[in-house]
Design a protein around this motif. Structure first.
Motif, PDB file in Angstrom:
ATOM      1  N   LEU A  27       0.814  -1.218   0.000  1.00 27.04           N
ATOM      2  CA  LEU A  27       0.000   0.000   0.000  1.00 27.04           C
ATOM      3  C   LEU A  27       0.849   1.271   0.000  1.00 27.04           C
ATOM      4  N   TYR A  28       2.091   1.208   0.516  1.00 25.44           N
ATOM      5  CA  TYR A  28       2.896   2.428   0.554  1.00 25.44           C
ATOM      6  C   TYR A  28       4.204   2.310  -0.229  1.00 25.44           C
ATOM      7  N   LEU A  29       4.483   1.132  -0.829  1.00 28.20           N
ATOM      8  CA  LEU A  29       5.678   0.941  -1.643  1.00 28.20           C
ATOM      9  C   LEU A  29       5.298   0.743  -3.110  1.00 28.20           C
ATOM     10  N   THR A  30       6.226   1.040  -3.997  1.00 28.90           N
ATOM     11  CA  THR A  30       5.985   0.777  -5.422  1.00 28.90           C
ATOM     12  C   THR A  30       6.127  -0.719  -5.680  1.00 28.90           C
ATOM     13  N   PRO A  31       5.510  -1.250  -6.750  1.00 27.43           N
ATOM     14  CA  PRO A  31       5.545  -2.693  -6.991  1.00 27.43           C
ATOM     15  C   PRO A  31       6.946  -3.299  -7.026  1.00 27.43           C
ATOM     16  N   ASP A  32       7.940  -2.545  -7.477  1.00 28.96           N
ATOM     17  CA  ASP A  32       9.281  -3.120  -7.575  1.00 28.96           C
ATOM     18  C   ASP A  32      10.072  -3.034  -6.270  1.00 28.96           C
ATOM     19  N   THR A  33       9.490  -2.413  -5.235  1.00 30.57           N
ATOM     20  CA  THR A  33      10.185  -2.339  -3.946  1.00 30.57           C
ATOM     21  C   THR A  33       9.406  -3.018  -2.823  1.00 30.57           C
ATOM     22  N   GLU A  34       8.182  -3.449  -3.090  1.00 29.20           N
ATOM     23  CA  GLU A  34       7.383  -4.064  -2.031  1.00 29.20           C
ATOM     24  C   GLU A  34       7.921  -5.444  -1.681  1.00 29.20           C
ATOM     25  N   PRO A  35       7.681  -5.933  -0.468  1.00 34.05           N
ATOM     26  CA  PRO A  35       8.202  -7.232  -0.043  1.00 34.05           C
ATOM     27  C   PRO A  35       7.580  -8.378  -0.828  1.00 34.05           C
ATOM     28  N   SER A  36       8.285  -9.478  -0.912  1.00 29.03           N
ATOM     29  CA  SER A  36       7.780 -10.641  -1.645  1.00 29.03           C
ATOM     30  C   SER A  36       6.565 -11.227  -0.943  1.00 29.03           C
ATOM     31  N   ASN A  37       5.705 -11.843  -1.736  1.00 30.47           N
ATOM     32  CA  ASN A  37       4.476 -12.409  -1.200  1.00 30.47           C
ATOM     33  C   ASN A  37       4.651 -13.905  -0.953  1.00 30.47           C
ATOM     34  N   GLY A  38       5.644 -14.247  -0.126  1.00 30.30           N
ATOM     35  CA  GLY A  38       5.913 -15.644   0.180  1.00 30.30           C
ATOM     36  C   GLY A  38       5.282 -16.058   1.494  1.00 30.30           C
ATOM     37  N   THR A  39       5.515 -17.289   1.897  1.00 28.73           N
ATOM     38  CA  THR A  39       4.982 -17.780   3.171  1.00 28.73           C
ATOM     39  C   THR A  39       5.689 -17.068   4.329  1.00 28.73           C
ATOM     40  N   PRO A  40       4.947 -16.443   5.224  1.00 28.96           N
ATOM     41  CA  PRO A  40       5.585 -15.727   6.341  1.00 28.96           C
ATOM     42  C   PRO A  40       6.431 -16.664   7.188  1.00 28.96           C
ATOM     43  N   GLY A  41       7.585 -16.200   7.587  1.00 32.53           N
ATOM     44  CA  GLY A  41       8.480 -17.027   8.385  1.00 32.53           C
ATOM     45  C   GLY A  41       7.952 -17.329   9.781  1.00 32.53           C
ATOM     46  N   LEU A  42       7.056 -16.471  10.293  1.00 33.79           N
ATOM     47  CA  LEU A  42       6.522 -16.665  11.637  1.00 33.79           C
ATOM     48  C   LEU A  42       5.090 -17.210  11.608  1.00 33.79           C
TER      49      LEU A  42
END
Length: 271
Positions: free
Chosen positions: A42-57
């Motif tokens: 919501l606040y980052l551009t698509p090329d800087t947003e975090p990956s949409n992987g399985t959360p580590g926690l």
């Protein structure tokens, strides 16, 4: 011996609360980790947003959801045994809100991707874009306002519980005072209905009792109690009523006893 027993009970209660807080602290961390990608997008551009992987926690969520209710029951039991009903309701709620809020805030600060320039879109090459709107600002500041909102809800809930407990204590004190020095008379049940609520398989029943005061005026009082289904009060059941002759309309001071399902003498109070 009594002092050692109390000390041991206090230590056990403290350890249970510590475990309870730790479980929900993990829960707060896992919520922050789960929100890392959707909030960052919501606040980052698509090329800087975090990956949409399985959360580590993700595992911490299951620990909190599985152990949280179990430890909650133990904490309530330990507190009720040593401190009474109100602390048994208030303290676990306070520990829950504080632990989840703290875990979420610290987890968001450690796991969420920082905005290169808060207030402005910046892509991976460092190029500036449009200024943030309310949505971006809300997402960026969620790590602070979300736990504060949770804590505000917890505080309001605690105040409601404390106020209800104080009212119930006043009600009980007035009822005992009237049973000791008020007027005792007979009454009868004139209305019975189910509220739709059950506790331990016992329905909560609303029943209305009518009695006559010293001046010959018929008075009505409504009560709510838990009953076994096999002995729900019936219309025209006789009961014993204690009331304050100086203020027969004071429902907090009225006690009703003698309904068969209530054990033939335990007072009923409005709840």
């Amino acid at each position: 011996m009594i002092g050692r027993g109390r000390l041991r009970a206090g230590a056990v209660t403290g350890l249970v609360l510590l475990l309870y807080g730790g479980v929900w602290f993990l829960g707060g961390l896992s919520i922050a980790d789960l929100a890392r990608h959707p909030v960052g997008s919501l606040y980052l551009t698509p090329d800087t947003e975090p990956s949409n992987g399985t959360p580590g926690l993700l595992w911490a969520s299951f620990v909190a959801l599985f152990l949280g209710p179990m430890v909650h029951g133990s904490a309530r039991s330990a507190l009720a045994h040593g401190w009474g009903g109100t602390p048994a309701s208030v303290v676990p709620l306070a520990v829950f809100g504080t632990s989840v809020g703290t875990g979420f805030c610290l987890g968001a600060g450690a796991l969420w991707v920082l905005a290169p320039d808060p207030g402005t879109d910046v892509d991976g090459a460092g190029r500036r874009g449009v200024s943030w709107g309310p949505g971006e600002w809300a997402a960026w500041t969620a790590q602070w306002w979300a736990p504060l909102l949770l804590l505000a809800f917890v505080v309001v809930r605690i105040l409601v519980i404390v106020a209800a407990s104080a009212r119930e204590s006043h009600r009980e004190a007035r009822a005992h005072e009237v049973m000791a020095g008020g007027v005792c008379t007979t009454g009868r049940v004139i209305e019975v209905s189910e509220t739709g609520t059950e506790v331990g398989g016992r329905p909560r029943i609303r029943f209305v009792v009518v009695f006559t005061d010293r001046g010959g005026t018929d008075r009505r009082v409504t009560r709510y109690e838990l009953f076994d289904r096999s002995c729900v009060p019936q219309v025209r059941d006789g009961v014993t009523v204690w009331f304050d002759p100086e203020d027969p309309d004071d429902h907090d001071a009225i006690s009703v006893a003698g309904v068969p399902a209530m054990g033939g003498g335990s007072p009923a109070r409005e709840k």
